[in-house]
Design an enzyme around this catalytic site. Structure first.
Site, PDB file in Angstrom:
ATOM      1  CG  ASP A 138       0.561 -21.713 -15.823  1.00  0.00           C
ATOM      2  OD1 ASP A 138       1.309 -21.229 -14.947  1.00  0.00           O
ATOM      3  OD2 ASP A 138       0.720 -22.868 -16.290  1.00  0.00           O
ATOM      4  CB  SER A 139       0.446 -18.031 -11.151  1.00  0.00           C
ATOM      5  OG  SER A 139       0.715 -16.812 -11.814  1.00  0.00           O
TER       6      SER A 139
ATOM      7  CG  ASP B  23       3.316 -19.353 -17.858  1.00  0.00           C
ATOM      8  OD1 ASP B  23       4.463 -19.646 -18.251  1.00  0.00           O
ATOM      9  OD2 ASP B  23       2.991 -19.318 -16.662  1.00  0.00           O
TER      10      ASP B  23
ATOM     11  CE  LYS C 262       6.894 -18.632 -16.821  1.00  0.00           C
ATOM     12  NZ  LYS C 262       6.300 -19.918 -16.355  1.00  0.00           N
TER      13      LYS C 262
ATOM     14  CD  GLU D 177       5.251 -25.157 -15.638  1.00  0.00           C
ATOM     15  OE1 GLU D 177       5.198 -26.348 -15.259  1.00  0.00           O
ATOM     16  OE2 GLU D 177       4.557 -24.256 -15.141  1.00  0.00           O
TER      17      GLU D 177
ATOM     18  CD  GLU E 286       8.011 -21.937  -9.480  1.00  0.00           C
ATOM     19  OE1 GLU E 286       7.732 -21.789 -10.689  1.00  0.00           O
ATOM     20  OE2 GLU E 286       7.156 -21.975  -8.585  1.00  0.00           O
TER      21      GLU E 286
HETATM   22  O1  KIV Z   1       2.678 -18.859 -13.647  1.00  0.00           O
HETATM   23  C1  KIV Z   1       3.478 -18.088 -13.102  1.00  0.00           C
HETATM   24  O2  KIV Z   1       3.123 -17.040 -12.585  1.00  0.00           O
HETATM   25  C2  KIV Z   1       4.886 -18.472 -13.090  1.00  0.00           C
HETATM   26  C3  KIV Z   1       5.766 -17.762 -12.121  1.00  0.00           C
HETATM   27  C4  KIV Z   1       5.441 -18.139 -10.751  1.00  0.00           C
HETATM   28  C5  KIV Z   1       7.180 -17.953 -12.441  1.00  0.00           C
HETATM   29  O3  KIV Z   1       5.289 -19.324 -13.810  1.00  0.00           O
END
Ligand code: KIV
Length: 268
Positions: free
Chosen positions: A45-46, A84, A113, A115, A182
């Site tokens: 989600d970056s 994510d 993934k 958080e 992280e």
């Molecule tokens: O959103 C993302 O790209 C991430 C990485 C920075 C680990 O969670």
């Protein structure tokens, strides 16, 4: 060719073979990364920050994550495809299950993934029961940036480090297939990687982790503003060999595999 799976990556951990992971958001880069030997493509989600130009990852929607996951799925055929869970798409275990289902059915993700620490135990259990591979993201959790007061290193004192370690092992016990740490001290990254039987991906978590991940645009030197300390521009630092973007990605993969990345200057 069939894709790498959680069991392939588990076997790599057992053999002590380092795993290379990068973020990907579109089909063209996904194909390039796949061809360069990246083993995990993370549709992070970056993308809210590096693609959409937002200040944080919080506004990213589930539909946007599905769209980008589908693009990356089309462009790649070998790497494990991890997507994510965006902010608030997993506010409770039932919602987490529904959102994960959409990322897999509509996006083609192989692994989700999310958080969180102990607060995510029930969601991880529910996903695992449904046969959904989960990677639990601990340490600095960018979706909690407003609560944390910024993007800061986590687990610096003994109590905070113990909390992250305990959460990591509890998440593994709940059914997580992978962990992502992280921005934690390198010693903590190494300790959790040794104690956990599942692969641990690090980003700013030191060379002792089983795998490394970076945001693609950071290694290509196109990040607007300041690049995070734990990252490295593999385009500018070109060394010998293949030039251009493909060369930079290959150098990143080689550096992860040989253990030369991350070096001391990338660690906390
Ligand atoms: O959103 C993302 O790209 C991430 C990485 C920075 C680990 O969670």
């Amino acid at each position: 060719m069939s894709r790498l799976t959680v069991t392939t990556l588990q076997a790599m951990k057992l053999r002590g073979e380092k795993i290379a992971c990068l973020t990907a958001y579109d089909a063209s880069f996904a194909a390039l990364l796949d061809g360069a030997g990246v083993e995990i493509l993370l549709v992070g989600d970056s993308l809210g920050m590096v693609i959409q130009g937002r200040d944080t990852t919080l506004p990213v929607t589930l539909d946007e994550m599905i769209y980008h996951t589908r693009c990356v799925a089309r462009g790649s055929h070998r790497a494990l495809l991890m997507a994510d869970m965006p902010f608030m798409a997993d506010a409770d275990p039932q919602q987490a299950l529904q959102s994960a289902g959409r990322l897999m059915k509509e996006g083609g993700a192989q692994m989700i993934k999310l958080e969180g620490g102990a607060n995510q135990l029930e969601s991880v259990r529910r996903l695992a029961e449904q046969g959904i591979p989960v990677c639990a993201h601990l340490g600095l959790q960018p979706q909690s940036v407003h609560k944390l007061g910024g993007y800061k290193v986590q687990g610096r004192d003994i109590e905070a480090a113990a909390r992250i370690r305990d959460d990591a092992l509890a998440l593994q016990q709940a059914g997580a297939d992978m962990l992502l740490l992280e921005c934690v001290p390198a010693a903590l990254g190494a300790e959790i990687s040794q104690k956990a039987s599942i692969p641990v991906i690090g980003i700013g978590a030191g060379p002792g982790c089983d795998a490394q991940v970076l945001v693609l645009y950071d290694i290509l030197g196109v990040t607007p503003g300041k690049r995070p300390r734990f990252s490295h521009d593999f385009v500018t630092d070109s060394g010998e060999g293949v030039s251009g973007i493909a060369g930079a990605v290959r150098r990143y993969v080689e550096a992860v595999k040989s253990g030369s990345f991350p070096a001391d200057q990338h660690c906390f």
